[in-house]
Design an enzyme around this catalytic site. Structure first.
Site, mmCIF file in Angstrom:
data_model
loop_
_atom_site.group_PDB
_atom_site.id
_atom_site.type_symbol
_atom_site.label_atom_id
_atom_site.label_comp_id
_atom_site.label_asym_id
_atom_site.label_seq_id
_atom_site.Cartn_x
_atom_site.Cartn_y
_atom_site.Cartn_z
ATOM 1 N N MET A 184 -3.464 -6.860 -7.585
ATOM 2 C CA MET A 184 -2.803 -7.900 -8.379
ATOM 3 C C MET A 184 -3.746 -8.907 -9.026
ATOM 4 O O MET A 184 -3.327 -10.003 -9.382
ATOM 5 C CB MET A 184 -1.749 -8.614 -7.515
ATOM 6 C CG MET A 184 -0.685 -7.681 -6.962
ATOM 7 S SD MET A 184 0.128 -6.655 -8.216
ATOM 8 C CE MET A 184 1.310 -7.832 -8.854
ATOM 9 N N HIS A 188 1.926 0.771 -13.129
ATOM 10 C CA HIS A 188 2.646 -0.465 -13.451
ATOM 11 C C HIS A 188 4.153 -0.181 -13.491
ATOM 12 O O HIS A 188 4.573 0.828 -14.061
ATOM 13 C CB HIS A 188 2.174 -1.002 -14.805
ATOM 14 C CG HIS A 188 2.852 -2.276 -15.183
ATOM 15 N ND1 HIS A 188 2.471 -3.496 -14.650
ATOM 16 C CD2 HIS A 188 3.901 -2.521 -16.003
ATOM 17 C CE1 HIS A 188 3.259 -4.437 -15.146
ATOM 18 N NE2 HIS A 188 4.137 -3.880 -15.961
ATOM 19 N N GLY A 236 0.784 -1.233 0.000
ATOM 20 C CA GLY A 236 0.000 0.000 0.000
ATOM 21 C C GLY A 236 0.816 1.283 0.000
ATOM 22 O O GLY A 236 0.303 2.335 0.392
#
Ligand code: GRF
Length: 179
Positions: A80, A99, A10
Protein backbone atom coordinates in the site's frame (compact mmCIF):
# COMPACT_ATOMS: atom_id res chain seq x y z
CA UNK A 1 12.85 -15.70 -8.66
CA UNK A 2 9.88 -13.73 -7.34
CA UNK A 3 9.92 -11.20 -4.50
CA UNK A 4 6.56 -10.20 -3.06
CA UNK A 5 5.76 -6.91 -1.32
CA UNK A 6 2.90 -6.93 1.17
CA UNK A 7 1.21 -4.61 3.66
CA UNK A 8 -1.85 -6.48 4.85
CA UNK A 9 -3.51 -9.87 5.17
CA UNK A 10 -1.52 -11.51 2.40
CA UNK A 11 -4.27 -13.54 0.75
CA UNK A 12 -2.80 -12.73 -2.67
CA UNK A 13 0.64 -13.81 -1.43
CA UNK A 14 -1.01 -17.07 -0.33
CA UNK A 15 -2.52 -17.52 -3.80
CA UNK A 16 0.93 -17.13 -5.38
CA UNK A 17 2.35 -19.73 -2.98
CA UNK A 18 -0.55 -22.11 -3.54
CA UNK A 19 0.00 -21.85 -7.30
CA UNK A 20 3.55 -23.13 -6.76
CA UNK A 21 5.18 -19.99 -8.08
CA UNK A 22 8.88 -19.48 -7.17
CA UNK A 23 8.41 -16.92 -4.38
CA UNK A 24 11.84 -16.54 -2.74
CA UNK A 25 11.52 -13.45 -0.52
CA UNK A 26 8.78 -11.31 1.04
CA UNK A 27 9.16 -7.71 2.17
CA UNK A 28 6.76 -5.30 3.83
CA UNK A 29 6.52 -1.65 4.81
CA UNK A 30 4.94 -2.87 8.09
CA UNK A 31 6.75 -5.09 10.54
CA UNK A 32 3.44 -6.40 11.92
CA UNK A 33 1.80 -7.18 8.56
CA UNK A 34 -0.12 -10.45 9.03
CA UNK A 35 1.05 -11.50 5.55
CA UNK A 36 4.56 -12.08 6.92
CA UNK A 37 3.24 -14.84 9.19
CA UNK A 38 2.30 -16.85 6.10
CA UNK A 39 5.93 -17.40 5.09
CA UNK A 40 7.97 -18.68 8.06
CA UNK A 41 9.88 -20.79 5.51
CA UNK A 42 11.08 -17.79 3.45
CA UNK A 43 13.38 -14.81 4.03
CA UNK A 44 11.29 -11.82 5.11
CA UNK A 45 12.18 -8.22 5.93
CA UNK A 46 10.34 -5.08 7.04
CA UNK A 47 11.23 -1.62 5.79
CA UNK A 48 9.31 0.84 7.95
CA UNK A 49 9.34 4.35 6.52
CA UNK A 50 9.90 5.86 9.99
CA UNK A 51 13.27 4.09 10.17
CA UNK A 52 14.68 5.87 7.12
CA UNK A 53 15.38 9.51 6.25
CA UNK A 54 13.28 9.41 3.09
CA UNK A 55 11.08 7.18 0.94
CA UNK A 56 13.88 7.03 -1.62
CA UNK A 57 16.30 5.65 0.99
CA UNK A 58 13.76 3.16 2.25
CA UNK A 59 13.01 1.95 -1.26
CA UNK A 60 16.71 1.69 -2.15
CA UNK A 61 17.33 -0.42 0.93
CA UNK A 62 14.35 -2.63 0.09
CA UNK A 63 15.51 -3.02 -3.53
CA UNK A 64 19.04 -3.97 -2.44
CA UNK A 65 17.62 -6.59 -0.06
CA UNK A 66 15.45 -8.07 -2.81
CA UNK A 67 18.43 -8.15 -5.19
CA UNK A 68 20.50 -9.87 -2.50
CA UNK A 69 17.82 -12.57 -2.43
CA UNK A 70 18.19 -13.06 -6.22
CA UNK A 71 14.79 -11.54 -6.92
CA UNK A 72 14.18 -10.73 -10.59
CA UNK A 73 10.43 -10.10 -10.61
CA UNK A 74 8.58 -8.12 -7.92
CA UNK A 75 4.88 -8.67 -7.25
CA UNK A 76 2.91 -6.12 -5.23
CA UNK A 77 0.31 -8.21 -3.41
CA UNK A 78 -1.57 -5.65 -1.37
CA UNK A 79 1.46 -3.38 -0.95
CA UNK A 80 0.00 0.00 0.00
CA UNK A 81 2.88 2.45 -0.60
CA UNK A 82 3.82 4.10 -3.88
CA UNK A 83 7.27 2.96 -5.06
CA UNK A 84 9.90 5.57 -5.91
CA UNK A 85 11.52 5.79 -9.37
CA UNK A 86 14.82 4.56 -7.92
CA UNK A 87 13.20 1.29 -6.83
CA UNK A 88 11.53 0.75 -10.20
CA UNK A 89 14.85 1.38 -12.00
CA UNK A 90 16.27 -1.75 -10.34
CA UNK A 91 13.45 -3.88 -11.81
CA UNK A 92 12.53 -2.31 -15.17
CA UNK A 93 9.14 -3.57 -16.43
CA UNK A 94 9.40 -6.23 -13.73
CA UNK A 95 7.15 -4.89 -10.99
CA UNK A 96 3.56 -6.17 -11.18
CA UNK A 97 0.55 -5.01 -9.17
CA UNK A 98 -2.95 -6.33 -8.55
CA UNK A 99 -5.63 -3.68 -8.09
CA UNK A 100 -9.31 -4.09 -7.12
CA UNK A 101 -10.95 -2.13 -9.95
CA UNK A 102 -11.11 -1.92 -13.72
CA UNK A 103 -8.24 0.53 -14.21
CA UNK A 104 -7.89 3.28 -15.30
CA UNK A 105 -11.14 3.75 -13.36
CA UNK A 106 -10.88 3.97 -9.56
CA UNK A 107 -7.14 4.05 -8.84
CA UNK A 108 -5.94 4.59 -5.27
CA UNK A 109 -6.21 2.98 -1.86
CA UNK A 110 -10.02 3.02 -1.55
CA UNK A 111 -11.02 1.56 -4.88
CA UNK A 112 -13.66 -0.85 -3.55
CA UNK A 113 -15.47 1.81 -1.49
CA UNK A 114 -15.12 4.30 -4.33
CA UNK A 115 -16.77 1.91 -6.81
CA UNK A 116 -19.69 1.28 -4.45
CA UNK A 117 -20.09 5.00 -3.77
CA UNK A 118 -20.12 5.71 -7.50
CA UNK A 119 -22.87 3.13 -8.02
CA UNK A 120 -21.08 1.12 -10.71
CA UNK A 121 -22.80 -2.09 -11.80
CA UNK A 122 -19.47 -3.76 -12.55
CA UNK A 123 -16.36 -3.56 -10.40
CA UNK A 124 -13.30 -5.59 -11.30
CA UNK A 125 -9.70 -6.63 -10.99
CA UNK A 126 -6.65 -5.41 -12.91
CA UNK A 127 -3.16 -6.89 -13.03
CA UNK A 128 -0.69 -4.38 -14.46
CA UNK A 129 2.95 -3.43 -14.81
CA UNK A 130 3.88 -0.74 -12.30
CA UNK A 131 5.19 2.62 -13.41
CA UNK A 132 5.71 5.82 -11.45
CA UNK A 133 2.01 6.75 -11.30
CA UNK A 134 -0.71 5.67 -8.90
CA UNK A 135 -2.11 2.42 -10.36
CA UNK A 136 -1.10 3.39 -13.88
CA UNK A 137 1.16 1.33 -16.14
CA UNK A 138 0.46 -1.20 -18.90
CA UNK A 139 -2.46 -3.51 -18.18
CA UNK A 140 -1.78 -7.24 -18.44
CA UNK A 141 -5.23 -8.62 -17.68
CA UNK A 142 -8.61 -7.50 -16.31
CA UNK A 143 -11.77 -9.25 -15.19
CA UNK A 144 -15.18 -7.82 -14.35
CA UNK A 145 -16.92 -8.47 -11.02
CA UNK A 146 -20.67 -7.71 -11.01
CA UNK A 147 -21.87 -5.52 -8.13
CA UNK A 148 -24.95 -6.75 -6.24
CA UNK A 149 -27.61 -4.39 -4.92
CA UNK A 150 -26.98 -5.36 -1.32
CA UNK A 151 -23.19 -5.31 -1.56
CA UNK A 152 -21.13 -3.78 1.24
CA UNK A 153 -17.46 -2.88 0.89
CA UNK A 154 -16.66 -6.15 2.67
CA UNK A 155 -18.86 -8.41 0.52
CA UNK A 156 -17.76 -6.82 -2.75
CA UNK A 157 -14.10 -6.92 -1.75
CA UNK A 158 -14.43 -10.60 -0.84
CA UNK A 159 -15.70 -11.44 -4.36
CA UNK A 160 -13.04 -9.21 -5.92
CA UNK A 161 -10.37 -11.04 -3.93
CA UNK A 162 -11.69 -14.40 -5.16
CA UNK A 163 -11.00 -13.17 -8.69
CA UNK A 164 -7.61 -11.68 -7.72
CA UNK A 165 -6.50 -15.02 -6.28
CA UNK A 166 -7.07 -16.65 -9.69
CA UNK A 167 -6.03 -13.79 -11.98
CA UNK A 168 -2.75 -12.75 -10.29
CA UNK A 169 -1.05 -16.18 -10.22
CA UNK A 170 -2.17 -16.88 -13.81
CA UNK A 171 -0.75 -13.56 -15.01
CA UNK A 172 2.55 -14.17 -13.21
CA UNK A 173 2.80 -17.71 -14.61
CA UNK A 174 2.29 -16.34 -18.11
CA UNK A 175 4.94 -13.68 -17.56
CA UNK A 176 7.46 -16.26 -16.36
CA UNK A 177 6.72 -18.52 -19.34
CA UNK A 178 7.18 -15.63 -21.77
CA UNK A 179 10.64 -14.76 -20.44
C1 GRF B 1 -6.23 -6.60 -2.59
O1 GRF B 1 -7.60 -6.40 -2.83
C2 GRF B 1 -5.38 -5.82 -3.55
O2 GRF B 1 -5.96 -5.68 -4.81
C3 GRF B 1 -5.31 -4.48 -2.88
O3 GRF B 1 -5.19 -4.76 -1.52
C4 GRF B 1 -5.79 -6.04 -1.25
C5 GRF B 1 -4.75 -6.88 -0.58
O4 GRF B 1 -5.28 -8.03 -0.01
N1 GRF B 1 -4.24 -3.69 -3.42
P1 GRF B 1 -4.32 -9.18 0.58
O5 GRF B 1 -3.35 -8.52 1.55
O6 GRF B 1 -3.62 -9.84 -0.57
O7 GRF B 1 -5.25 -10.09 1.28
Amino acid sequence: MIGVLVSGAGTNLQALLDAGLPVRAVASNKRDAPALDRVPHLPTAAFELAEFDSRAERDESMAQWLLSQSVELVVLAGYMHLLTPGFLAHFPERVINVHPSLLPDFPGAHAVADQLAAGVVEAGVTVHVVDEGVDTGPILVQERVPVREDDTVESLHARIKDVEHRLLPTAIEELLCAR
